[in-house]
Write an enzyme that holds these catalytic residues in place. Structure first.
Site, PDB file in Angstrom:
ATOM      1  N   SER A 329      52.923  97.947  31.310  1.00 40.18           N
ATOM      2  CA  SER A 329      52.629  98.901  32.387  1.00 40.18           C
ATOM      3  C   SER A 329      53.566 100.096  32.447  1.00 40.18           C
ATOM      4  O   SER A 329      53.291 101.045  33.180  1.00 40.18           O
ATOM      5  CB  SER A 329      52.629  98.172  33.734  1.00 40.18           C
ATOM      6  OG  SER A 329      51.531  97.284  33.805  1.00 40.18           O
ATOM      7  N   ASP A 366      42.938  92.393  36.977  1.00 38.16           N
ATOM      8  CA  ASP A 366      44.162  93.005  37.470  1.00 38.16           C
ATOM      9  C   ASP A 366      45.270  91.952  37.395  1.00 38.16           C
ATOM     10  O   ASP A 366      44.987  90.743  37.422  1.00 38.16           O
ATOM     11  CB  ASP A 366      43.997  93.497  38.912  1.00 38.16           C
ATOM     12  CG  ASP A 366      44.799  94.760  39.171  1.00 38.16           C
ATOM     13  OD1 ASP A 366      45.986  94.777  38.792  1.00 38.16           O
ATOM     14  OD2 ASP A 366      44.254  95.733  39.723  1.00 38.16           O
TER      15      ASP A 366
END
Length: 606
Positions: A329, A366
């Site tokens: 990320s 997610d």
């Protein structure tokens, strides 16, 4: 008085003997002249034609060349503190011309026993040097006091063997910065053949990796030595000439010893890397890779037991700070940039996040398996929402994402001086996939790439360079280790960020710390700072943990990235962020951690 006397017997000459004595005299005279002429011609040939060659042969038997290797240049940190220097040690040299080849055999056998070196190894070195060589040949370095004593005891039985003191490489901090500094060792046969034209000789010690190899030319210095006349026993009679060895140049690095120590301490015995650099000019302040090794082991002679111990570690010679891994990320900095700069999404875009996005029958989840509701770019960065960035990737397609990935410096070497050990990483694209996997590019590849997964590979150093872009106002820096006085702008190149995109990146990274996945960094012990967490899947192994950040917020001076390979303790916010926190505390508060950083319990972590 009688002046002459006739001989008692006078031979009566006849017609047959008249002239015979004269002829004999002529023959004898001719032979004598011929002999003298031949000898004179030979002497003239030996002296005038082959004089230089024969003088050399004579000199080789009475003149010895005693080479003196130069002291290797020192390596210093940015404040002038020694990272690599020299110390005195004892080495064993052979004088090949001192003995016939057959006479060396018992000497080699005894040396093998004393020095614990295989006979074949010593014999090979002698064969390479040649038995008519007048130069000293080093066969062992860093011998023990007991070995020095043993060689002295048997010196009469080993003519042509000498023990001399010489300077060897010394790293006062042991394994600290081992992957940056590298180590030294004798040249291999292949290296000698390749570099002989540069003045290297058999037994020369050179840098084998890291700064030692990258700056070999500056650190090497120039050989000196003495030309001495010796007697038949090898004793020096007089010095014929002397040339002083010239020490290598001192190399000053951008590393900060205190920061390097702190980074190594907080990483501890985990596998991983920590990089700290100045975002204003790319100067590398700390660069850590674990597991490591002690470069002092290679300055003399590494034992089999020491080598086996090194091999038991998990690739200790791999510089993990320069190797490629999925950036996870942290890569959402690039995805945010590409989405806004592509024109497909406005800076004020709000997207609804959810537990997963389904594409082609595949569910892309997610990281919290729940989603975060409606988010804008700043909120999506703060909470690291995967489904938000999946949607931006699907909307803009792979072209702008790949283009901006390359603008941020991924997919190529950074330019740091350790190029031989640096991986370029990987920016996958349709051409690469067809050539390497014989498959077409799918939308799922773009989705995975948007969160730094899939085939995407980046090194911790490349990730640090990425963080420097929002930190310094939009420039790509070239990381470097050599300290100099060049202006900061010479190390920077604008990548074309609009002011609006830059502001969104800076705000989003700040919100990660103030209210998102990196709140462990929101502490009174640090000035306001910004950063991003990351947790990269690596099935079937544990996930990698990432955190990158910079400080102070208003005028960043330092970027720090921590990476833990296959972290058994948790993700980026829980494990990597506390490491970055302690490194920044060392930088701003001049404190030193006393143990490896502990995972932060109760942290919401990506």
């Amino acid at each position: 008085m009688t002046l002459t006397q006739n001989p008692p017997t006078v031979r009566q000459q006849t017609g047959r003997t008249v002239g015979k004595s004269y002829q004999s005299l002529v023959v004898m005279l001719t032979v004598t002249v011929a002999l003298l002429g031949g000898i004179g011609t030979r002497l003239a040939y030996l002296q005038l034609v082959e004089g230089q060659y024969n003088r050399q042969l004579a000199d080789d038997n009475r003149v010895r060349l005693i080479p003196r290797p130069p002291e290797r240049g020192r390596i210093l940190d940015r404040k002038g503190r020694t990272l690599a220097g020299s110390r005195l040690s004892y080495a064993v040299f052979l004088w090949p011309i001192a003995n016939r080849q057959a006479n060396w055999r018992p000497i080699v056998k005894r040396l093998s026993t004393i020095l614990n070196i295989p006979e074949e190894t010593i014999q090979k070195r002698l064969d390479q040097a040649g038995y008519s060589s007048p130069e000293l040949l080093r066969i062992a370095r860093g011998i023990s006091p007991a070995q020095v004593t043993a060689l002295a005891e048997f010196s009469q039985q080993m003519p042509g063997v000498q023990v001399q003191a010489e300077a060897v490489r010394y790293y006062p901090h042991g394994d600290l910065a081992a992957h940056v500094l590298g180590y030294t060792g004798e040249m291999s046969d292949e290296d000698l053949e390749r570099r002989r034209s540069e003045g290297y000789r058999l037994g020369d010690v050179v840098g084998q990796m890291g700064v030692e190899a990258a700056f070999e030319r500056q650190l090497r210095g120039q050989w000196g030595g003495q030309q001495v006349e010796v007697d038949g026993m090898g004793h020096v009679l007089r010095v014929l000439g002397e040339k002083s060895a010239r020490a290598g140049n001192t190399v000053t690095l951008t590393l900060d010893l205190d920061l390097q120590k702190a980074a190594e301490t907080v990483l501890g015995d985990r596998k991983g890397a920590i990089v700290a650099l100045d975002p204003r000019n790319g100067a590398v302040l700390a660069l850590v890779s674990r597991p490591a090794f002690d470069p002092n082991l290679f300055s003399t002679h590494i034992t089999d037991a020491q080598w086996q111990e090194l091999q038991s570690k998990s690739y200790p010679f791999v510089n993990r700070a320069l190797q490629g891994y999925p950036p996870a990320s942290t890569f959402k900095i690039v995805t945010t940039t590409a989405a806004i700069e592509s024109g497909r999404y406005s800076p004020s875009t709000v997207l609804r996040t959810r537990p997963y996005i389904e594409v082609g029958g595949i569910k892309f989840w997610d990281w919290n398996n729940a989603g975060f509701g409606p988010l804008d770019f700043r909120g999506a960065m703060a909470w690291s929402s995967d489904t938000f960035f999946y949607q931006t990737a699907m909307g803009m397609g792979h072209e702008p994402l790949i283009e901006w990935t390359r603008r941020y410096g991924f997919g190529r070497k950074t330019g740091i001086e350790l190029a031989a050990e640096e991986s370029a990483g990987l920016v996958p694209d349709p051409v690469w996939k067809r050539e390497n996997l014989d498959e077409e590019w799918f939308i799922g590849d773009t989705i995975n790439m948007s969160i730094g997964q899939g085939y995407m590979q980046a090194s911790p150093l490349q990730v640090a360079v990425m963080f420097a872009v929002p930190a310094n106002g939009g420039d790509l820096v070239r990381p470097h280790l050599l300290k100099d006085q060049e202006a900061a702008r010479s190390w920077r190149t604008p990548i074309g960020l609009s002011p609006t995109t830059l502001r969104i990146l800076q705000d989003g990274l700040r919100r990660v710390v103030s209210s998102g996945t990196g709140t462990v960094m929101n502490t009174p012990s640090l000035p306001p700072n910004a950063g991003k967490t990351g947790t990269a899947e690596d099935p079937p192994r544990k996930s990698h943990a990432w955190y990158g950040g910079y400080a102070p917020l208003d005028n960043p001076e330092i970027v720090v990235v921590a990476f833990i390979e296959n972290s058994p303790e948790g993700g980026g916010g829980k494990v990597a962020a506390p490491m970055v926190k302690q490194v920044l505390e060392t930088y701003f508060n001049k404190t030193q951690p006393d143990s490896q950083a502990a995972p932060q319990g109760g942290v919401v972590s990506d």
